[in-house]
Design a protein around this motif. Structure first.
Motif, short mmCIF file in Angstrom:
data_model
loop_
_atom_site.label_atom_id
_atom_site.label_comp_id
_atom_site.label_asym_id
_atom_site.label_seq_id
_atom_site.Cartn_x
_atom_site.Cartn_y
_atom_site.Cartn_z
N VAL A 112 -72.87 -16.86 -31.88
CA VAL A 112 -71.43 -16.78 -32.13
C VAL A 112 -71.18 -16.12 -33.48
O VAL A 112 -71.97 -16.27 -34.42
CB VAL A 112 -70.76 -18.18 -32.11
N ASN A 113 -70.08 -15.38 -33.55
CA ASN A 113 -69.61 -14.79 -34.80
C ASN A 113 -68.38 -15.53 -35.28
O ASN A 113 -67.65 -16.13 -34.48
CB ASN A 113 -69.26 -13.32 -34.60
N HIS A 114 -68.15 -15.48 -36.57
CA HIS A 114 -66.94 -16.07 -37.14
C HIS A 114 -65.88 -14.98 -37.36
O HIS A 114 -66.22 -13.84 -37.64
CB HIS A 114 -67.23 -16.77 -38.46
N SER A 115 -64.64 -15.39 -37.23
CA SER A 115 -63.52 -14.50 -37.52
C SER A 115 -62.66 -15.11 -38.61
O SER A 115 -62.60 -16.33 -38.78
CB SER A 115 -62.67 -14.24 -36.28
N LEU A 116 -62.00 -14.25 -39.33
CA LEU A 116 -61.02 -14.65 -40.34
C LEU A 116 -59.64 -14.30 -39.81
O LEU A 116 -59.41 -13.17 -39.38
CB LEU A 116 -61.31 -13.94 -41.65
N GLU A 174 -54.15 -19.16 -47.13
CA GLU A 174 -54.12 -17.72 -46.92
C GLU A 174 -54.84 -17.30 -45.64
O GLU A 174 -54.42 -16.35 -44.98
CB GLU A 174 -54.76 -16.99 -48.11
N VAL A 175 -55.93 -18.00 -45.31
CA VAL A 175 -56.72 -17.59 -44.14
C VAL A 175 -57.24 -18.83 -43.41
O VAL A 175 -57.36 -19.91 -43.97
CB VAL A 175 -57.92 -16.70 -44.55
N PHE A 176 -57.56 -18.63 -42.13
CA PHE A 176 -58.25 -19.62 -41.31
C PHE A 176 -59.54 -18.98 -40.84
O PHE A 176 -59.54 -17.87 -40.32
CB PHE A 176 -57.38 -20.03 -40.12
N ILE A 177 -60.67 -19.66 -41.06
CA ILE A 177 -61.97 -19.13 -40.66
C ILE A 177 -62.60 -20.05 -39.63
O ILE A 177 -62.67 -21.27 -39.82
CB ILE A 177 -62.91 -18.97 -41.88
N THR A 194 -60.09 -10.56 -38.23
CA THR A 194 -61.12 -9.64 -38.69
C THR A 194 -62.47 -10.37 -38.69
O THR A 194 -62.53 -11.59 -38.77
CB THR A 194 -60.84 -9.11 -40.11
N ASN A 195 -63.54 -9.59 -38.59
CA ASN A 195 -64.87 -10.16 -38.57
C ASN A 195 -65.21 -10.78 -39.93
O ASN A 195 -64.94 -10.18 -40.97
CB ASN A 195 -65.89 -9.07 -38.21
N ALA A 196 -65.79 -12.00 -39.89
CA ALA A 196 -66.09 -12.71 -41.14
C ALA A 196 -67.58 -12.86 -41.39
O ALA A 196 -68.02 -13.75 -42.12
CB ALA A 196 -65.43 -14.09 -41.11
N THR A 197 -68.38 -11.97 -40.79
CA THR A 197 -69.84 -12.09 -40.91
C THR A 197 -70.30 -12.01 -42.36
O THR A 197 -71.28 -12.67 -42.74
CB THR A 197 -70.52 -10.98 -40.08
N ASN A 198 -69.62 -11.24 -43.21
CA ASN A 198 -70.01 -11.14 -44.62
C ASN A 198 -69.59 -12.36 -45.42
O ASN A 198 -69.99 -12.50 -46.59
CB ASN A 198 -69.39 -9.89 -45.25
N ILE A 199 -68.79 -13.24 -44.81
CA ILE A 199 -68.32 -14.45 -45.50
C ILE A 199 -69.10 -15.67 -45.03
O ILE A 199 -69.59 -16.46 -45.83
CB ILE A 199 -66.81 -14.63 -45.27
#
Length: 259
Positions: A119-123, A185-188, A211-216
């Protein structure tokens, strides 16, 4: 033809060995209430469960005589019951990425060798927010909305240090509503969970941007997880079944139901 005593004894033994008639092995299936969709989806009265993990376990129970006993509970109690060893033979799900630096493994101590899926995370942010959140440093001084009690590798240290603030929500729906109400500001969260919540609860997506949150917070693998008293033979058998379910596209079919 006259059978030798040894051959006759062997035939009698084979006749009486009936693997399918052994008593069902009972496994307590631990289900997180309201926060684990679409992995675990439970009705309001907790009388039924569906979702990717639930469907996988149901399929396994058709191949081997398991008696699956579901237990639905909030995530905080879920963790407490595992640590307290209330259920000695349990099955649920976890990830190697959720083994934190303090090695508080909880549901991630014994995992299937085979991962079920990644699974990937999104912001999620409001379209009106012109900021770009490409890296964790972009969140310093900001307030992030997260699910209550859950672990987010890559974020935890900065939250504990006070560099990032957090607001905790009890469900994906309430987290998205908190974002719309500008409580952060954001939900991850995991992308498939966010998209499932938007569709399931008919949330207007037009004011939101994903947006993709893989770098976070990194991508992670989801595995089945087990209590200490589940036999290694059972775990090995399930691993073999996961390989088969991947090969014949049964697992893919289950996952696609909830896309």
């Amino acid at each position: 033809m006259k059978l030798s005593p040894a051959l006759y004894s062997l035939m009698i033994m084979l006749f009486w060995v009936q693997p399918d008639t052994v008593s069902a092995e009972e496994l307590s299936y631990l289900i997180i209430a309201n926060q684990a969709e679409p992995f675990q989806i439970n009705t309001s009265n907790h009388q039924a469960s569906s979702g990717i993990i639930s469907d996988v376990i149901s399929l396994l129970a058709t191949k081997k005589p398991f008696k699956i006993v579901p237990h639905v509970m909030p995530f905080k109690r879920y963790n407490h019951e595992i640590k307290a060893k209330t259920y000695t033979k349990w099955i649920s799900y976890g990830s190697p990425a959720w083994r934190d630096n303090k090695q508080v493994l909880t549901q991630n101590k014994r995992l299937s060798k085979q991962a079920l899926f990644s699974v990937n995370h999104s912001l999620v942010q409001l379209n009106s927010d012109r900021n770009t959140y490409s890296n964790v440093e972009d969140l310093f001084g900001k307030t992030v909305i997260l699910l209550k009690g859950f672990s987010y590798p890559g974020l935890t240290t900065f939250i504990e240090n006070g560099q990032i603030k957090k607001v905790e929500a009890r469900s994906h729906q309430s987290a998205l509503q908190a974002l719309i109400n500008k409580r952060g500001e954001v939900f991850i969260e995991m992308e498939n969970r966010i998209r499932y919540a938007i569709k399931q609860h008919s949330i207007d997506q037009s004011p939101l941007k994903l947006t993709n949150a893989t770098n976070i917070t990194p991508s992670l693998n989801i595995h089945l997880s087990y209590g200490d008293s589940v036999s290694q033979d059972t775990i090995n058998w399930i691993d073999d079944q996961i390989v088969i379910m991947k090969a014949n596209a049964q697992l893919e079919s289950i996952i696609n139901r909830y896309q």
